[in-house]
Design a protein around this motif. Structure first.
Motif, short mmCIF file in Angstrom:
data_model
loop_
_atom_site.label_atom_id
_atom_site.label_comp_id
_atom_site.label_asym_id
_atom_site.label_seq_id
_atom_site.Cartn_x
_atom_site.Cartn_y
_atom_site.Cartn_z
N LEU A 294 -3.51 -1.59 -3.84
CA LEU A 294 -2.83 -2.67 -3.12
C LEU A 294 -3.05 -4.02 -3.77
O LEU A 294 -3.91 -4.19 -4.64
CB LEU A 294 -3.33 -2.69 -1.67
CG LEU A 294 -3.15 -1.38 -0.89
CD1 LEU A 294 -3.72 -1.52 0.52
CD2 LEU A 294 -1.67 -0.99 -0.84
N SER B 96 0.66 5.03 -6.40
CA SER B 96 0.30 3.61 -6.58
C SER B 96 -0.35 3.06 -5.32
O SER B 96 -1.56 2.87 -5.27
CB SER B 96 1.54 2.79 -6.95
OG SER B 96 2.06 3.20 -8.19
N GLN B 97 0.46 2.80 -4.28
CA GLN B 97 -0.09 2.29 -3.03
C GLN B 97 -0.54 3.40 -2.08
O GLN B 97 -1.24 3.15 -1.11
CB GLN B 97 0.93 1.39 -2.31
CG GLN B 97 1.25 0.10 -3.05
CD GLN B 97 2.23 0.32 -4.18
OE1 GLN B 97 3.03 1.26 -4.17
NE2 GLN B 97 2.17 -0.56 -5.18
N TYR B 98 -0.09 4.61 -2.34
CA TYR B 98 -0.47 5.75 -1.50
C TYR B 98 -0.37 7.02 -2.32
O TYR B 98 0.21 7.03 -3.42
CB TYR B 98 0.44 5.85 -0.26
CG TYR B 98 1.88 6.20 -0.58
CD1 TYR B 98 2.31 7.53 -0.57
CD2 TYR B 98 2.80 5.21 -0.89
CE1 TYR B 98 3.63 7.85 -0.88
CE2 TYR B 98 4.12 5.53 -1.20
CZ TYR B 98 4.52 6.84 -1.18
OH TYR B 98 5.83 7.17 -1.49
N VAL C 67 2.53 -0.93 4.01
CA VAL C 67 2.55 0.43 3.46
C VAL C 67 2.43 1.46 4.58
O VAL C 67 3.15 2.46 4.61
CB VAL C 67 1.42 0.62 2.43
CG1 VAL C 67 1.37 2.08 1.98
CG2 VAL C 67 1.63 -0.28 1.22
N PHE D 47 6.66 0.39 -2.95
CA PHE D 47 5.63 1.36 -2.59
C PHE D 47 5.96 2.71 -3.21
O PHE D 47 6.97 3.32 -2.86
CB PHE D 47 5.52 1.48 -1.07
CG PHE D 47 5.29 0.17 -0.36
CD1 PHE D 47 4.58 -0.85 -0.97
CD2 PHE D 47 5.79 -0.05 0.91
CE1 PHE D 47 4.36 -2.07 -0.34
CE2 PHE D 47 5.58 -1.26 1.56
CZ PHE D 47 4.87 -2.27 0.94
N TYR E 260 -3.64 -8.60 0.60
CA TYR E 260 -4.11 -7.22 0.71
C TYR E 260 -3.88 -6.68 2.12
O TYR E 260 -3.33 -5.59 2.29
CB TYR E 260 -5.60 -7.16 0.36
CG TYR E 260 -6.23 -5.80 0.57
CD1 TYR E 260 -6.16 -4.83 -0.42
CD2 TYR E 260 -6.88 -5.49 1.76
CE1 TYR E 260 -6.73 -3.58 -0.24
CE2 TYR E 260 -7.45 -4.24 1.95
CZ TYR E 260 -7.38 -3.29 0.95
OH TYR E 260 -7.93 -2.05 1.15
N GLN F 80 -0.11 -6.26 2.84
CA GLN F 80 0.51 -5.11 2.17
C GLN F 80 0.00 -3.80 2.73
O GLN F 80 0.76 -2.83 2.86
CB GLN F 80 0.25 -5.16 0.67
CG GLN F 80 1.08 -4.13 -0.09
CD GLN F 80 0.89 -4.20 -1.58
OE1 GLN F 80 -0.22 -4.04 -2.09
NE2 GLN F 80 1.98 -4.44 -2.31
#
Length: 207
Positions: free
Chosen positions: A184, A26-28, A199, A22, A192, A195
């Motif tokens: 994600l 990217s993810q946040y 996260v 993470f 999805y 994850q």
């Protein structure tokens, strides 16, 4: 005892490997201007939003996030007023649901009324959803114009403005991070959802 320790190490390594994937951007994303005083986990939605309907009622993302949170973590949901003919009325109605503690009772039938039946044509129709869900008419009417509900409406509006909300569904953590829905794992809906929850849990534990 050794087996238990190895098992714990395995769990910690697995989580560490997952968390290491993470990354900011990217993810946040980390907000340029963190907002203090916001709930630890804050979700914005609209009953008019079809993606919010899928997010909540079909894939149960919110439910899975709530289950994954560390004990004692508070998760809050706010309605936005910028979508739909009765966006403002629904935001106030959601404040009523929060005040009365009936969010879980109201969310499914209200989504159903708007997304499937399209039966919400007035403020009275919104009220009827509450009554049919078991809320007493007198309780609803008393709450509608109460100071508590007015405060909750203002709170929802202010949070959306302070956090620079641009669309829904959206989830923020500690008033500092926003989950990137498009960053994600989309290989499957299960991946999805899993994850997404991971996260959020990871970010809750960040300082």
């Amino acid at each position: 005892m050794k087996k238990i320790w190895l098992a714990l190490v395995g769990v910690m390594m697995a989580f560490g490997a997952s968390a290491a994937q993470f990354t900011d951007g990217s993810q946040y994303v980390t907000l340029d201007k963190p907002v203090t005083g916001e709930p630890q986990v804050l979700e914005f939605f609209s009953f008019y939003c079809p993606h919010c309907f899928q997010f909540e009622q079909v894939y149960h993302v919110s439910e899975n996030v709530r289950k994954a949170l560390p004990p004692g973590t508070k998760m809050t949901k706010y309605h936005v007023e910028f979508l739909g003919q009765f966006g403002k009325e629904l935001t106030q109605a959601w404040a009523v649901a929060i005040a009365l503690g009936v969010e879980d009772k109201i969310s499914p039938p209200m989504f159903d009324a708007i997304q499937k039946k399209q039966s919400i044509q007035s403020a009275a129709d919104i009220r009827d959803v509450f009554i049919q869900a078991g809320v007493k008419p007198a309780e609803y009417d008393a709450a509608w114009n109460s100071f508590v509900v007015k405060s909750l409406v203002a709170q929802q509006q202010k949070a959306a403005q302070d956090l620079g909300l641009r669309g829904v569904p959206a989830m923020f953590v500690n008033g500092k991070y926003m989950i990137k829905n498009d960053g994600l794992d989309t290989s499957s809906m299960d991946a999805y959802v899993k994850q997404f929850a991971e996260v959020v849990r990871f970010l809750v534990q960040q300082k």
